[in-house]
Scaffold this motif. Sequence first.
Motif, short mmCIF file in Angstrom:
data_model
loop_
_atom_site.label_atom_id
_atom_site.label_comp_id
_atom_site.label_asym_id
_atom_site.label_seq_id
_atom_site.Cartn_x
_atom_site.Cartn_y
_atom_site.Cartn_z
N GLU A 1 81.71 52.63 -71.85
CA GLU A 1 81.89 51.19 -72.04
C GLU A 1 80.84 50.63 -72.98
N ALA A 2 79.60 51.10 -72.86
CA ALA A 2 78.52 50.60 -73.72
C ALA A 2 78.76 50.98 -75.18
N LEU A 3 79.14 52.24 -75.40
CA LEU A 3 79.40 52.68 -76.77
C LEU A 3 80.59 51.93 -77.38
N LEU B 1 71.41 46.50 -76.74
CA LEU B 1 72.30 47.36 -75.97
C LEU B 1 72.19 48.81 -76.43
N ASP B 2 72.18 49.02 -77.72
CA ASP B 2 72.06 50.38 -78.25
C ASP B 2 70.76 51.03 -77.79
N LYS B 3 69.70 50.26 -77.81
CA LYS B 3 68.40 50.79 -77.38
C LYS B 3 68.42 51.13 -75.90
N VAL C 1 71.76 48.73 -68.93
CA VAL C 1 72.84 48.85 -69.92
C VAL C 1 73.98 47.87 -69.60
N PHE C 2 74.44 47.86 -68.37
CA PHE C 2 75.55 47.00 -67.98
C PHE C 2 75.22 45.52 -68.24
N GLU C 3 74.01 45.12 -67.89
CA GLU C 3 73.63 43.72 -68.10
C GLU C 3 73.57 43.37 -69.59
N LYS C 4 73.12 44.31 -70.41
CA LYS C 4 73.06 44.03 -71.85
C LYS C 4 74.46 44.02 -72.46
N MET C 5 75.38 44.79 -71.89
CA MET C 5 76.79 44.68 -72.31
C MET C 5 77.30 43.27 -72.08
N ASN C 6 76.95 42.71 -70.93
CA ASN C 6 77.39 41.35 -70.62
C ASN C 6 76.80 40.33 -71.59
#
Length: 696
Positions: A574-576, A637-639, A661-666
Amino acid sequence: MSNLCEIFGSNVFNDAVMKQRLPEGVYKTLKKTIEEKLPLDISVADSVAAAMRDWAIEKGATHYTHWFQPLTGVTAEKYDSFISIPSKGKVIMEFSGKELVKGEPDASSFPSGGIRDTSQARGYTAWDCTSPAFVKNGQLCIPTAFCSYTGEALDTKIPLLKSTQVLSDEAIRVLRALGNTTSKCVTTNVGPEQEYFLVDKKYYDQRKDLIYTGRTLFGAQPPKGQELEDHYFGVIKERVEAFMAEVNDELWKLGISAKTQHNEVAPGQHEIATIFSEGNNANDSNQLVMEILKKVALRHGLVCLLHEKPFAGINGSGKHNNWSMGTDDGVNLLNPGDKPHENKQFLIFMAAVISAVDKYADILRLVASNPGNDHRLGANEAPPAIISIFLGEQLENVVEQLEKGKATNSKTASILDTGVKVLPKLKKDATDRNRTSPFAFTGNKFEFRMVASSASIAIPNAVLNTAVADELSIIADRLEKASDVEAEVDILLTELIKAHKKVIFNGNGYTDEWVAEAEKRGLPNIKTLVEASKALIAEKNVKLMAKHGVLSEREMHARYEITLENYTKTINIEALTTSEMAKRQILPAVLNFAAKVAGSINAIKATGVPADLSVQRDILKEVSSLAADLKANVDALDKATESAAAVTDAYDQAHAYRFDVFEKMNSVREVADKLEGIVDKEFWPFPTYGDLLFTV
């Protein structure tokens, strides 16, 4: 639509087909094995295989497969043809008992949680004769269990079958102690309700997030959502109706009793429910339901989404797991009857369920979820993450009496009078329903409402079966030693209610007040799958499953590793995907739109007309500022993704993905969704929520 009576079960090697095609002795032996859950007599395998082969070939089948359910969450198939070429070169069709009973798929590439190394490839599939074979897509499918070379379960079916047997054994002990001498076994009966979304395939194909992850990672709210509640039970659109009709045909051919279908709360959301069947068969059937929903949807230019939360801001999908226990001679052990306070058999089994759910709430929370369900549980659209039991007014009153020593009466049902003379007077149920309860009693069964829509129901039922079996075992020990069984039942009921009444809650599970009350009661509020995963290695849960031989300590730890690995991989994908869509689709679109606005400003200036350009300048300024924020958030997010991927401990890594990661996706999404509300639709790179939700 075909004639239901003619097609139902037509592609199933069911009891009627076996009785017709098998030698009488073979049929009786196999029938007894299935009904009484006895060890399989291998001597019958050749006869069954020959009959099964001939029947399947008549149905047009050329291949067979051992159909199994590995720990991937979906089914697996490897097809072999019936072709055999003797020395003379003439092709004949063969299928032996050995091939029926045992298969050897490669086990190295399926999740094993460390049970199998990549170099250790051998695994076995074993024929599950209690679940009928069937022809699907012109091939013979044989339901099987899947284990490693060293015997550990690598699937969901083995623990389910073991738990069913354990529950039966312990329930029969209790029944014998209560004076029942006729029932031979107890089965669990399960009726899953499957929710799903339908979207137009042409829009689905333009959304990389739906393709890669099954849910939308971006999407601003449309002007209309579900707030008018007009979709729920609304008239089914013709396109969806045609899809549902074909789904029913396909399921009925497989002997799956698809019965209920309707529009659900959210736009584009629907539900299908099947009639109750024995737990193992219900699980196999539900796997086929999910598969057929997806396949048939494509034939109608649609895509079926089984993800628990395909769209933010509207209700997601769950799978209500209706569960009960019944004897082989037709007695529902969870039927309270007209006077539940006098029905000691019902009360003791009800008390066992209450105790089991209270003791093992943590692992029930875990097995009812997956990465997608984290978006639903605890929100005001699904049961809260806090496990509690709804009993209703009638049984709650009986329980209150039992806590004080003995129940002497039960509230009775009343008559509902609408006040309209022409309408019939209706007999009301003894209690209302509660849609906010994770585990609700609904008349003669419990409804486990937390189960994830895309997940197998095998493990939730295996854990529930085992937990209840353990409580029944404790009860049986007491009753078998008692000199006065009836008096001991009364004592047990009072003890169990006093010890576990804290898990009973009949109110609104969506309120903040309940969260606070649950904390006072000491009920766990496990908010994420990552935190819940610890339940798989908690000492009491490991002991429970090992004690009854359902899952060994090694198998429990393997599932812990698999759960964390699956979560990590899911969020990583999901992040990628979030990063790629933001950088390669959204940012270019935003910059193109900004360039158009800037060009408009310059073009107007060039005319020399003294026009007011404040609107254009404000839009350009806002879009440019948000674009910068989006780029910064994507970089963050990438970092975070790179950092999480470097973590070596399985739990710590999953924790990093969930809470960083999930929070930065948001954060990326929040900015992107603001931009969607500003950027001209002509420039926006993929279909919006309005396109996806209101065009089917």
